[in-house]
Write a protein that holds these residues in place. Structure first.
Motif, short mmCIF file in Angstrom:
data_model
loop_
_atom_site.label_atom_id
_atom_site.label_comp_id
_atom_site.label_asym_id
_atom_site.label_seq_id
_atom_site.Cartn_x
_atom_site.Cartn_y
_atom_site.Cartn_z
N VAL A 1 1.06 -1.15 -0.46
CA VAL A 1 -0.16 0.19 0.17
C VAL A 1 1.04 0.96 0.00
O VAL A 1 0.47 2.25 -0.69
CB VAL A 1 -1.14 -0.12 1.06
CG1 VAL A 1 -1.71 1.44 1.19
CG2 VAL A 1 -1.98 -1.44 1.27
N LYS A 2 2.44 1.27 0.79
CA LYS A 2 2.97 2.08 0.42
C LYS A 2 3.59 2.82 0.00
O LYS A 2 3.49 3.73 -0.38
CB LYS A 2 4.23 2.03 2.01
CG LYS A 2 4.71 3.09 1.66
CD LYS A 2 5.89 2.97 3.33
CE LYS A 2 6.57 4.06 3.10
NZ LYS A 2 7.86 4.03 4.54
N ASN A 3 3.76 1.61 -0.98
CA ASN A 3 4.41 1.93 -2.48
C ASN A 3 3.94 2.50 -3.61
O ASN A 3 4.51 3.06 -4.46
CB ASN A 3 5.03 0.26 -3.02
CG ASN A 3 6.15 -0.35 -1.98
OD1 ASN A 3 6.99 0.91 -1.43
ND2 ASN A 3 6.40 -1.93 -2.12
N ARG A 4 2.21 2.15 -2.98
CA ARG A 4 1.09 2.96 -4.27
C ARG A 4 1.34 3.68 -4.39
O ARG A 4 1.87 5.26 -5.04
CB ARG A 4 0.27 1.92 -3.82
CG ARG A 4 0.37 0.93 -4.42
CD ARG A 4 -1.24 0.49 -5.10
NE ARG A 4 -2.60 0.81 -3.89
CZ ARG A 4 -3.15 0.71 -2.88
NH1 ARG A 4 -2.38 -1.11 -2.73
NH2 ARG A 4 -3.50 0.32 -1.60
N SER A 5 1.65 5.07 -3.10
CA SER A 5 2.20 6.23 -3.07
C SER A 5 2.94 6.63 -4.23
O SER A 5 3.88 6.47 -3.84
CB SER A 5 1.83 6.51 -1.42
OG SER A 5 3.30 6.53 -1.20
N LEU A 6 2.90 8.04 -4.69
CA LEU A 6 3.32 8.66 -5.33
C LEU A 6 4.45 9.44 -3.93
O LEU A 6 5.76 9.98 -4.48
CB LEU A 6 2.92 9.58 -5.90
CG LEU A 6 2.02 9.25 -7.42
CD1 LEU A 6 1.77 10.66 -8.27
CD2 LEU A 6 2.99 8.30 -8.35
N GLY A 7 4.02 10.05 -2.83
CA GLY A 7 4.55 11.45 -2.40
C GLY A 7 4.00 11.61 -1.09
O GLY A 7 3.20 10.33 -0.57
N VAL A 8 4.24 12.21 -0.35
CA VAL A 8 3.62 12.66 0.64
C VAL A 8 3.56 14.40 1.09
O VAL A 8 4.91 15.10 0.25
CB VAL A 8 4.41 12.45 1.95
CG1 VAL A 8 5.84 12.34 2.46
CG2 VAL A 8 3.08 12.46 3.23
N ILE A 9 2.82 14.94 1.89
CA ILE A 9 2.66 16.01 1.99
C ILE A 9 3.09 16.33 3.01
O ILE A 9 3.33 16.32 3.57
CB ILE A 9 0.97 16.84 1.78
CG1 ILE A 9 0.28 16.66 1.03
CG2 ILE A 9 0.44 17.99 3.07
CD1 ILE A 9 -1.29 16.70 0.97
N GLN A 10 4.00 17.62 2.90
CA GLN A 10 5.14 18.26 4.13
C GLN A 10 4.69 19.13 4.35
O GLN A 10 4.72 18.97 6.23
CB GLN A 10 6.36 18.45 3.04
CG GLN A 10 7.16 17.24 2.76
CD GLN A 10 7.87 16.02 2.99
OE1 GLN A 10 7.08 15.62 3.78
NE2 GLN A 10 9.42 16.15 3.29
N SER A 11 3.94 19.97 3.80
CA SER A 11 3.29 21.43 4.78
C SER A 11 2.53 21.89 3.59
O SER A 11 2.57 21.47 3.02
CB SER A 11 4.11 22.04 5.64
OG SER A 11 5.37 22.44 4.48
N PHE A 12 1.76 23.05 4.81
CA PHE A 12 0.97 23.23 3.80
C PHE A 12 -0.41 24.31 5.32
O PHE A 12 0.14 24.66 5.90
CB PHE A 12 -0.95 22.26 3.40
CG PHE A 12 -1.47 22.17 4.81
CD1 PHE A 12 -2.41 22.76 5.19
CD2 PHE A 12 -1.49 20.47 5.38
CE1 PHE A 12 -3.16 22.04 5.92
CE2 PHE A 12 -2.13 20.16 6.97
CZ PHE A 12 -3.09 20.52 6.49
N THR A 13 -0.78 25.72 4.43
CA THR A 13 -1.28 27.11 5.09
C THR A 13 -2.16 27.08 4.49
O THR A 13 -3.14 26.33 3.18
CB THR A 13 -0.37 28.16 5.20
OG1 THR A 13 0.14 28.24 3.58
CG2 THR A 13 0.64 27.92 6.14
N GLY A 14 -3.48 27.36 4.94
CA GLY A 14 -4.58 28.21 4.60
C GLY A 14 -5.48 27.20 4.22
O GLY A 14 -5.90 26.20 4.19
N ALA A 15 -6.68 27.46 3.25
CA ALA A 15 -8.18 26.34 2.24
C ALA A 15 -6.88 25.30 1.55
O ALA A 15 -7.05 26.37 0.11
CB ALA A 15 -8.46 27.36 1.82
N ILE A 16 -7.30 24.02 1.43
CA ILE A 16 -6.67 23.44 0.73
C ILE A 16 -7.75 22.11 0.57
O ILE A 16 -7.94 21.71 1.19
CB ILE A 16 -5.90 22.82 0.97
CG1 ILE A 16 -4.06 23.55 0.67
CG2 ILE A 16 -4.29 21.68 -0.09
CD1 ILE A 16 -2.75 23.29 0.82
N TYR A 17 -7.97 22.08 -0.61
CA TYR A 17 -9.56 21.08 -1.05
C TYR A 17 -8.84 19.93 -1.97
O TYR A 17 -7.81 20.55 -2.55
CB TYR A 17 -10.44 20.97 -1.37
CG TYR A 17 -10.85 22.27 -1.02
CD1 TYR A 17 -12.28 21.79 0.74
CD2 TYR A 17 -10.91 23.72 -0.39
CE1 TYR A 17 -12.88 22.41 1.08
CE2 TYR A 17 -11.25 24.11 0.53
CZ TYR A 17 -12.63 23.89 0.95
OH TYR A 17 -12.80 25.19 2.59
#
Length: 216
Positions: A23-39
């Motif tokens: 399952v882990k290998n199917r991911s392209l990457g990971v979100i490192q950080s974010f700010t504000g309104a993201i959908y």
């Protein structure tokens, strides 16, 4: 009977443990950080979810970054993707049967890419073009009826291809010096004509790609 139940339980736990890396290998990457309104819209889903925490990202995930918002995604084996305010992107599983494997499709807005791996064949697609990375830092903007690809720093440059990636002599953006002798990258502007959006086979209205402009 109890022994059989015990063996079945051990087998289930073992199989569950084996599936987790897959399952882990199917991911392209990971979100490192974010700010504000993201959908985001999870892959193959019409569901719209407000981003609340860092999470893995998968092929066909769609991210909508609002005004005054920012999203940083780390792509496994490639590098960092910074998605600027008022930007919508879709992440893709790269198809390396073509010259460049497109991993990011910019529907509108601006993305900054820092690709760590040279000769990665990493590509970013806009409505009219593919920016193929030769190992570099670059910016792609799709807004107001045009695509602007700007080279920020690189040893090898960026190749600009059409959507089907069949150009035999595509433009290559390089580093150079401007009139003040400062090191800077080239930039190219491509109009989003209706015929280009329909066929995806032509690029129109190139800005003079031999002119060096300050990185933006």
């Amino acid at each position: 009977m109890l022994r059989i139940k015990h063996l079945l339980l051990v087998l289930i736990i073992f199989l569950s443990g084996c599936l987790k890396p897959e399952v882990k290998n199917r991911s392209l990457g990971v979100i490192q950080s974010f700010t504000g309104a993201i959908y985001y819209h999870p892959a193959q889903s019409s569901e719209r979810i407000r981003l609340q925490k860092e999470r893995p990202v998968f092929p066909l995930d769609k991210f909508v970054v609002g005004e005054d918002s920012y999203l940083h995604v780390y792509l496994h084996d490639y590098g960092d993707l910074y998605i600027e305010p008022d930007t919508t992107v879709i992440l893709l599983k790269p198809d390396f049967t073509k010259r460049f494997g497109v991993m990011v499709k910019v529907l509108q807005g601006v993305v900054d890419c820092f690709i760590e791996k040279r000769d990665s064949r990493f590509g970013v697609q806009t409505p009219v073009a593919v920016a193929g990375v030769l190992g570099t830092h670059f910016k792609v903007e799709a807004r107001n009826g045009q695509t602007i690809i700007s080279l920020m720093s690189s040893l090898s440059g960026i190749e600009v291809q059409n959507l089907v990636q069949d150009m035999k002599s595509p433009p290559i953006l390089r580093m150079g010096t401007d009139d003040l002798g400062q090191l800077t990258g080239q930039r190219i502007t491509i109009a989003h004509s209706s015929s280009t959006q329909a066929t995806g086979t032509h690029i129109h209205s190139f800005e003079d790609s031999s002119r060096f402009v300050p990185g933006i």
